[in-house]
Structures are given as C-alpha cells and as structure tokens.
Design an enzyme around this catalytic site. Structure first.
Site, PDB file in Angstrom:
ATOM      1  N   ASP A  26       0.815  -1.221   0.000  1.00 36.95           N
ATOM      2  CA  ASP A  26       0.000   0.000   0.000  1.00 36.95           C
ATOM      3  C   ASP A  26       0.849   1.270   0.000  1.00 36.95           C
ATOM      4  O   ASP A  26       1.946   1.296   0.547  1.00 36.95           O
ATOM      5  CB  ASP A  26      -0.915  -0.015   1.235  1.00 36.95           C
ATOM      6  N   ASN A  74     -11.090  -2.721  -4.914  1.00 42.27           N
ATOM      7  CA  ASN A  74     -10.313  -1.790  -5.740  1.00 42.27           C
ATOM      8  C   ASN A  74     -10.960  -1.496  -7.101  1.00 42.27           C
ATOM      9  O   ASN A  74     -10.559  -0.554  -7.786  1.00 42.27           O
ATOM     10  CB  ASN A  74      -8.870  -2.290  -5.932  1.00 42.27           C
TER      11      ASN A  74
END
Ligand code: IPE
Ligand code: IPE
Ligand code: MG
Length: 246
Positions: A26, A74
């Site tokens: 991330d 996502n």
C-alpha cells in the site's frame, strides 16, 4: 532493534525468518502524489518494489509469501486507474515469469480470476501451470481477492458438498473449512506487514490471520526496501506468540 540497524541487508538470522509473510502493498498513490506524479507512476514504482522484495524473501528463506495486489474493493477506483493496473499486472507477470522460474518459485493466485480479461486469465493460468512443480518459495499473489468473498465461496462449496452427500454437517470443522479457501494446504501467515501508515487489514486474509503478528510501517510501498523487511522481521522475532496459551 538497534543491533539490526547496524547490520547489512540479508543478515536476518535464519531461525528468525517467518515461514509465511503477508504484505499489503500500500501507498503507491501517496508516493506519486508527493512527487507531483500521476498515481500510475506510483503503481509502476510499486511493481518494481514487488519484484525486489519477492527476490529478497526467496533469498532469505521465506517459505510462503502472500502479496496483496488488488482487492475486491479496488474496482471502485476510476476506470483509468483500474485499466492501468490491469495492464501493469500483465506486463509484470510476463516479465516476472522467467525470473521466478529461475529462482524455483511457485506462483499461486488467490482471488476470483473470472473478472480479468481473457489475456490476463491466460497468463495467470500459464504461470500457475509452469511453476506448479517448483519446490522453492510459494508466492501467493492476491488479485481480485477479498477475505469475505473467500469465506463465502468456501461456505458455498461446503454447502454444495453436504448437499451432494460428500460429508455431513457434523463433519465440518476448521480444517475442512480452511481446505476450501484459496490458501488450502498452506500454513497461516506468521507475519503481515502493512507499509503506508494505514493500520487496517482492508479485507486481507481474514480467516488466516487469526493469530498473525502485524507490523505497520510508515514507509510507502515504492520506497520499501530489504532493510524495512529486516526491521519488520526483527520486530516479529521479538514478539511473544501465545496462541491463547500462557
Ligand atoms: C496500493 O497503493 C496499490 C493498490 C491498491 C492496487 P494505493 O493505490 O492504495 O496507494 P494509496 O493508498 O492511495 O497511497
Ligand atoms: C489494500 O489497500 C489493497 C491493496 C494494497 C491491494 P487499499 O488502499 O485498497 O485499502 P484502503 O482503501 O486504504 O483500506
Ligand atoms: Mg491504499
């Protein structure tokens, strides 16, 4: 942790290396933003880090590495970003194939592949097929993966087996359930690392992380180095895992 800071990369004592590490890759977007670049530049940089860290984990003797590359959530991102990421996956998987083969790495994909383009699905199938007999590190790439959808998928598979008379309701236990997950046959992660400063799981390995140690780090994924992995492992090694015992 001070002793480690003085050491060179790759100096993690073998007995400290967790058998299974999970990484939530991330911080790509914030890395790009900091540099005034488009988010896509962060994803490209993050893909390079992925290659570097996979190699390093295989070198220091990690047996299973699970990387979170794309979550079931996502897809909510702008279409252009999703398209860019899909293109990047194709490019990197193609590219990584030979490298992983040379390093005796077995690649497994966790997640629902049916949502990907035919080309990407073919590539995934080719990689899984080609690396099936590899005996080194197992690299799990979680793509279109979500812990909740994985659990529902397992529940449906078990319900269907019960309906077909393959086993009884009473026979359902944790082992039966775990064997219906994408990670069937693999040990639970010992350590999950999340760079970027966020302190949450974001739907990663929900079932498997019941007794996992978490290390959250402030570094953004494209900047994540071998040294950061060493630091996370050192922190892990200093923990006292009790698994509910004393
Ligand atoms: C991780 O980086 C990559 C994916 C989720 C595909 P992000 O894109 O989430 O980066 P931030 O969190 O916005 O910085
Ligand atoms: C988790 O990161 C998913 C991946 C790294 C692939 P996100 O950036 O999607 O998570 P949130 O939205 O910050 O929880
Ligand atoms: Mg993020």
């Amino acid at each position: 942790m001070n002793w480690l800071k003085k050491q060179k990369c790759g100096s993690v004592p073998v007995k400290q290396v967790p058998a299974h590490i999970g990484i939530i890759m991330d911080g790509n977007g914030r890395w790009a933003k900091k540099r005034g670049l488009p988010r896509s530049a962060g994803h490209s940089a993050g893909a390079e880090t992925f290659k570097k860290i996979v190699r390093y984990c295989s070198k220091i003797g990690v047996k299973h590495l699970t990387v979170y590359a794309f979550s079931t959530e996502n897809w909510k991102r702008p279409a252009a970003e999703v398209t860019f990421l899909m293109g990047l996956f194709e490019q990197y998987l193609n590219d990584a194939l030979k490298d992983f083969e040379q390093r005796n790495i077995r690649v497994v994909f966790l997640g629902d592949k049916s949502a990907f383009s035919p080309n990407l699905q073919r590539l995934i199938a080719d990689i899984e097929q080609a690396s099936q007999s590899k005996t080194g590190m197992v690299l799990n790439v979680a793509m279109n993966y979500g812990g909740r959808s994985e659990i529902i998928r397992a529940a449906k598979a078990i319900a269907s087996d019960v309906k077909d008379g393959k086993f009884s309701v009473d026979a359902i236990d944790e082992k039966v359930f775990a064997n219906k997950l994408y990670t069937a046959g693999q040990p639970d992660p010992d350590l999950i690392i999340r760079p970027s400063g966020e302190k949450r799981l974001s739907n990663f390995l929900l079932w498997q992380s019941a007794y996992t140690e978490f290390v959250f780090m402030n570094v953004l994924w494209p900047d994540f180095s071998e040294k950061d992995l060493d630091l996370a492992i050192a922190e892990y090694a200093a923990r006292n895992r009790r698994f509910g015992g004393v």
